[in-house]
Motif scaffolding. Structure first.
Motif, mmCIF file in Angstrom:
data_model
loop_
_atom_site.group_PDB
_atom_site.id
_atom_site.type_symbol
_atom_site.label_atom_id
_atom_site.label_comp_id
_atom_site.label_asym_id
_atom_site.label_seq_id
_atom_site.Cartn_x
_atom_site.Cartn_y
_atom_site.Cartn_z
ATOM 1 N N HIS A 45 0.871 -1.178 0.000
ATOM 2 C CA HIS A 45 0.000 0.000 0.000
ATOM 3 C C HIS A 45 0.905 1.225 0.000
ATOM 4 N N VAL A 46 0.709 2.108 -0.983
ATOM 5 C CA VAL A 46 1.525 3.310 -1.099
ATOM 6 C C VAL A 46 0.607 4.529 -1.107
ATOM 7 N N PHE A 47 0.831 5.449 -0.180
ATOM 8 C CA PHE A 47 0.048 6.686 -0.219
ATOM 9 C C PHE A 47 0.514 7.530 -1.403
ATOM 10 N N LEU A 48 -0.388 8.325 -1.924
ATOM 11 C CA LEU A 48 -0.064 9.217 -3.036
ATOM 12 C C LEU A 48 0.217 10.607 -2.470
ATOM 13 N N PRO A 49 1.314 11.223 -2.891
ATOM 14 C CA PRO A 49 1.750 12.468 -2.245
ATOM 15 C C PRO A 49 0.894 13.687 -2.589
ATOM 16 N N ILE A 50 0.739 14.528 -1.589
ATOM 17 C CA ILE A 50 0.179 15.859 -1.802
ATOM 18 C C ILE A 50 1.404 16.754 -2.010
ATOM 19 N N THR A 51 1.755 16.969 -3.255
ATOM 20 C CA THR A 51 2.999 17.679 -3.546
ATOM 21 C C THR A 51 2.956 19.135 -3.090
ATOM 22 N N GLU A 52 1.764 19.723 -3.034
ATOM 23 C CA GLU A 52 1.650 21.106 -2.547
ATOM 24 C C GLU A 52 2.075 21.206 -1.080
ATOM 25 N N LYS A 53 1.989 20.097 -0.360
ATOM 26 C CA LYS A 53 2.414 20.077 1.043
ATOM 27 C C LYS A 53 3.794 19.441 1.188
ATOM 28 N N LYS A 54 4.450 19.231 0.044
ATOM 29 C CA LYS A 54 5.803 18.662 -0.008
ATOM 30 C C LYS A 54 5.903 17.350 0.766
ATOM 31 N N GLU A 55 4.897 16.499 0.579
ATOM 32 C CA GLU A 55 4.973 15.147 1.121
ATOM 33 C C GLU A 55 6.012 14.365 0.324
ATOM 34 N N PRO A 56 6.579 13.308 0.918
ATOM 35 C CA PRO A 56 7.529 12.485 0.172
ATOM 36 C C PRO A 56 6.935 12.041 -1.167
ATOM 37 N N ASN A 57 7.751 12.152 -2.214
ATOM 38 C CA ASN A 57 7.293 11.826 -3.564
ATOM 39 C C ASN A 57 7.281 10.311 -3.764
ATOM 40 N N THR A 58 6.169 9.706 -3.429
ATOM 41 C CA THR A 58 6.065 8.244 -3.527
ATOM 42 C C THR A 58 6.003 7.762 -4.975
ATOM 43 N N PHE A 59 5.814 8.660 -5.935
ATOM 44 C CA PHE A 59 5.851 8.233 -7.333
ATOM 45 C C PHE A 59 7.236 7.702 -7.702
ATOM 46 N N LEU A 60 8.286 8.231 -7.065
ATOM 47 C CA LEU A 60 9.628 7.693 -7.278
ATOM 48 C C LEU A 60 9.702 6.244 -6.803
ATOM 49 N N LEU A 61 9.080 5.952 -5.673
ATOM 50 C CA LEU A 61 9.091 4.597 -5.120
ATOM 51 C C LEU A 61 8.253 3.657 -5.985
ATOM 52 N N ILE A 62 7.102 4.149 -6.420
ATOM 53 C CA ILE A 62 6.227 3.345 -7.278
ATOM 54 C C ILE A 62 6.946 3.000 -8.585
ATOM 55 N N GLU A 63 7.617 3.981 -9.168
ATOM 56 C CA GLU A 63 8.354 3.752 -10.418
ATOM 57 C C GLU A 63 9.448 2.708 -10.213
ATOM 58 N N TRP A 64 10.180 2.820 -9.108
ATOM 59 C CA TRP A 64 11.240 1.859 -8.813
ATOM 60 C C TRP A 64 10.655 0.462 -8.600
ATOM 61 N N LEU A 65 9.563 0.368 -7.842
ATOM 62 C CA LEU A 65 8.920 -0.927 -7.621
ATOM 63 C C LEU A 65 8.449 -1.540 -8.936
ATOM 64 N N THR A 66 7.828 -0.745 -9.771
ATOM 65 C CA THR A 66 7.315 -1.227 -11.053
ATOM 66 C C THR A 66 8.440 -1.784 -11.923
ATOM 67 N N GLN A 67 9.578 -1.125 -11.910
ATOM 68 C CA GLN A 67 10.709 -1.558 -12.731
ATOM 69 C C GLN A 67 11.455 -2.738 -12.124
ATOM 70 N N ASN A 68 11.595 -2.766 -10.802
ATOM 71 C CA ASN A 68 12.446 -3.755 -10.156
ATOM 72 C C ASN A 68 11.701 -4.903 -9.493
ATOM 73 N N HIS A 69 10.421 -4.722 -9.224
ATOM 74 C CA HIS A 69 9.604 -5.769 -8.599
ATOM 75 C C HIS A 69 8.213 -5.780 -9.229
ATOM 76 N N PRO A 70 8.135 -6.071 -10.516
ATOM 77 C CA PRO A 70 6.823 -6.051 -11.187
ATOM 78 C C PRO A 70 5.844 -7.070 -10.625
ATOM 79 N N GLU A 71 6.348 -8.036 -9.883
ATOM 80 C CA GLU A 71 5.478 -9.056 -9.276
ATOM 81 C C GLU A 71 4.721 -8.526 -8.056
ATOM 82 N N ILE A 72 5.135 -7.405 -7.502
ATOM 83 C CA ILE A 72 4.477 -6.831 -6.328
ATOM 84 C C ILE A 72 3.268 -6.012 -6.780
ATOM 85 N N LYS A 73 2.117 -6.328 -6.192
ATOM 86 C CA LYS A 73 0.895 -5.571 -6.481
ATOM 87 C C LYS A 73 0.950 -4.263 -5.681
#
Length: 186
Positions: A45-73
Motif C-alpha cells: 500500500h503506497v500513499f499518493l503524495p500531496i505535492t503542494e504540502k511537499k509530502e515524500p514523492n512516492t511516485f519515485l518509489l512506485i516507479e522503482w517498484l514497477t521496474q524492479n519488482h513487477p510481481e508486487i501488487k
C-alpha cells in the motif's frame, strides 16, 4: 510537545524547503527505500503524495517498484471523508488518478482490493523515537492500520522529533520509518 504544535512546526518546516532541497531529499529517501527486503512482499500500500504540502514523492518509489519488482501488487488509498475510512484500490498508473476536493490524488477506475497487505507506506508530518507519528489529525491511517497485519513504514523527509506528549490508545506505532539518511526500526 503536543501533536497540534508538532503538526504546525513540521508543516511549516516542510513548506520552507526549496524545490532543489525537496528533490534531493526525495532522491535520498528512494536510496534508503530500495535497501528494504522485498522478498516476502506480495502487496504494498503506497500513499499518493500531496505535492503542494511537499509530502515524500512516492511516485519515485512506485516507479522503482514497477521496474524492479513487477510481481508486487501496488495498491493506493481512496478516502471516504464522511465515514473517515480508506479503501485500497489497484494502482493502474498516473493516468487513473484525479484530485479529490482536498487536493489528494485518488484512483478512479482501479478495482477495490480487499486481500492481504504485506507492507504499508504511511504519510506523516513528524515522528518520535518511539515510532509514533503525527499526521494531519483525521485518524485515517490509525483506523486503517488497526486491523492489518502488515509492516508499517513511515516516510519522512526529516529526522525523528521530540517526544509526542499526547499519544493515545488509538495511535498505531510504526515498525520502521525511512528518512533520507536512515531506516529506523522501532
Amino acid at each position: 510537545m503536543l501533536k497540534s504544535e508538532i503538526r504546525k512546526q513540521a508543516l511549516k518546516s516542510r513548506l520552507s524547503l526549496s524545490d532543489e532541497e525537496y528533490k534531493t531529499l526525495n532522491n535520498e529517501l528512494l536510496k534508503q527505500f530500495i535497501a528494504l527486503d522485498f522478498d516476502r512482499v506480495k502487496t504494498i500500500h503506497v500513499f499518493l503524495p500531496i505535492t503542494e504540502k511537499k509530502e515524500p514523492n512516492t511516485f519515485l518509489l512506485i516507479e522503482w517498484l514497477t521496474q524492479n519488482h513487477p510481481e508486487i501488487k501496488i495498491i493506493v488509498p481512496k478516502a471516504d471523508f464522511d465515514m473517515v475510512i480508506m479503501t485500497n484500490h489497484e494502482y493502474l498508473g498516473i493516468d487513473d488518478l484525479q484530485k479529490n476536493l482536498y487536493d489528494i490524488l485518488e484512483p478512479q477506475r482501479g478495482n477495490v482490493y480487499e486481500g492481504a497487505v504485506d507492507m504499508v507506506l504511511i504519510p506523516l508530518l513528524a515522528f518520535d523515537k518511539k515510532g509514533y507519528r503525527v499526521g494531519y489529525g483525521k485518524g485515517f491511517y490509525d483506523r486503517f492500520l488497526e486491523s492489518l497485519n502488515a509492516q508499517k513504514i513511515g516516510l519522512s523527509l526529516s529526522s525523528a522529533g521530540n517526544k509526542i506528549d499526547d499519544v493515545n490508545e488509538y495511535d498505531i506505532r510504526l515498525d520502521f520509518c525511512i528518512t533520507p539518511t536512515e531506516i529506523i526500526k522501532f
